[in-house]
Write an enzyme that holds these catalytic residues in place. Structure first.
Site, mmCIF file in Angstrom:
data_model
loop_
_atom_site.group_PDB
_atom_site.id
_atom_site.type_symbol
_atom_site.label_atom_id
_atom_site.label_comp_id
_atom_site.label_asym_id
_atom_site.label_seq_id
_atom_site.Cartn_x
_atom_site.Cartn_y
_atom_site.Cartn_z
ATOM 1 N N TYR A 164 0.828 -1.195 0.000
ATOM 2 C CA TYR A 164 0.000 0.000 0.000
ATOM 3 C C TYR A 164 0.866 1.248 0.000
ATOM 4 O O TYR A 164 0.629 2.190 -0.768
ATOM 5 C CB TYR A 164 -0.905 -0.025 1.231
ATOM 6 C CG TYR A 164 -1.911 1.101 1.291
ATOM 7 C CD1 TYR A 164 -3.078 1.045 0.543
ATOM 8 C CD2 TYR A 164 -1.695 2.205 2.095
ATOM 9 C CE1 TYR A 164 -4.006 2.065 0.591
ATOM 10 C CE2 TYR A 164 -2.623 3.238 2.158
ATOM 11 C CZ TYR A 164 -3.777 3.161 1.404
ATOM 12 O OH TYR A 164 -4.697 4.174 1.446
ATOM 13 N N LYS A 168 1.013 4.155 -2.983
ATOM 14 C CA LYS A 168 0.657 5.538 -2.720
ATOM 15 C C LYS A 168 1.862 6.463 -2.871
ATOM 16 O O LYS A 168 1.730 7.618 -3.289
ATOM 17 C CB LYS A 168 0.056 5.668 -1.317
ATOM 18 C CG LYS A 168 -1.283 4.937 -1.165
ATOM 19 C CD LYS A 168 -2.340 5.481 -2.102
ATOM 20 C CE LYS A 168 -3.717 4.908 -1.812
ATOM 21 N NZ LYS A 168 -4.786 5.498 -2.649
#
Length: 299
Positions: A164, A168
């Site tokens: 993640y 991002k």
């Protein structure tokens, strides 16, 4: 809804069926925007209606205009399909919100490579594909507002969420590049780093903290970024719980390496400490950082 500050504008929101995405869609519609609510249909009700359909119903019941799209952010054609839904319905696209994301917790050395890749495919590549399709419409029109929904995990890293964080972080760097490329054609790109309840965080934390993480507390920042009057470009904006911070990537003071082929760990520690005592510098693109580092007068 049709008379707000975004009246006449058309928007697309990926991951728009729940949580933050739903809040973004409703907020844009309240300000008058026509909205493509995009969400893949993984769960449907007894009538075969998925999350996007329910958000569209909320908007139209309140007097707004919206259509549902069921593209999967992992689909290589998904970005073009979402943008096409706006252009075919309203003949334009003004606002693009890349919000679709998943997150799977687990230590990197234990996480299957396929699972890591799925997170990158949806969060990073899905956002890139949507932005590419939006740019193809916005640049010739001479106007556009692109908001990439990133995370402080991408800015700082996060324990047990390496996939993640990587996805991002990629969006953060990509967004700065997009901001530099689009500015001359009236297409501004900014990155929103929200603290809000999502499917990943809905069951965690005490009630007092959860109350501060309502998605509706983030939505006003997004609608401000979507406004034609907004002149921000390439910004990292952290927000949640009625609070806001400007964030950035910085480099500290320049120090000279000692002459000679070797460098001991102690010397490296000392040099980094000396650099850290300098003034932090911000750069909009990497080439500016390079020229600053190589400037004989830099310190």
């Amino acid at each position: 809804m049709r008379d707000g500050p975004l009246a006449g504008r058309a928007a697309v929101v990926s991951g728009g069926g729940r949580g933050l995405g739903r809040s973004f869609c409703l907020a844009l519609a309240r300000q008058g925007a026509k909205v493509v609510v995009s969400n893949r249909n993984r769960v449907t009700d007894a009538d075969g209606r998925g999350p996007a359909d329910h958000v569209v119903s909320e908007i139209t019941a309140a007097g707004g205009e919206a259509v549902a799209d069921y593209s999967d952010a992992a689909d290589p054609a998904g970005g073009e399909a979402i943008v096409a839904a706006a252009v075919e319905r309203w003949g334009r696209l003004d606002i693009c919100v890349a919000n679709a994301a998943i997150g799977t917790a687990g230590m990197f050395h234990k996480q299957p490579a396929a699972q890591f890749g799925e997170v990158l495919e949806i969060n990073l590549h899905g956002g890139v594909r949507l932005a590419r399709a939006a740019m193809a419409v916005m640049r010739p029109a001479g106007f556009g507002r692109i908001i990439l929904v990133a995370s402080t995990g991408g800015l700082h890293g996060d324990l047990g969420l390496s996939a993640y964080a990587a996805s991002k972080g990629g969006l953060l760097a990509f967004g700065r590049s997009l901001a530099a490329e689009g500015a001359g054609r009236g297409v501004l790109t900014n990155m929103l780093l929200p603290y809000a309840l999502t499917q990943m965080t809905a069951d965690g934390g005490p009630a007092t903290v959860r109350a501060l993480m309502e998605p509706d507390l983030v939505a006003p920042v997004l609608t401000a970024l979507a406004s034609p009057e907004c002149r921000l470009n390439g910004e990292y904006i952290v927000t949640g719980g009625g609070r806001l911070r400007r964030a950035s990537a910085v480099e500290w003071g320049t120090v000279l390496l000692p002459n000679g082929p070797g460098l001991s760990p102690d010397q490296l520690h000392a040099l980094l400490a000396e650099s850290g005592r300098g003034e932090p510098r911000e750069f909009r693109v990497a080439v500016d950082a390079f020229h600053d580092l190589m400037d004989p007068g830099a310190s």
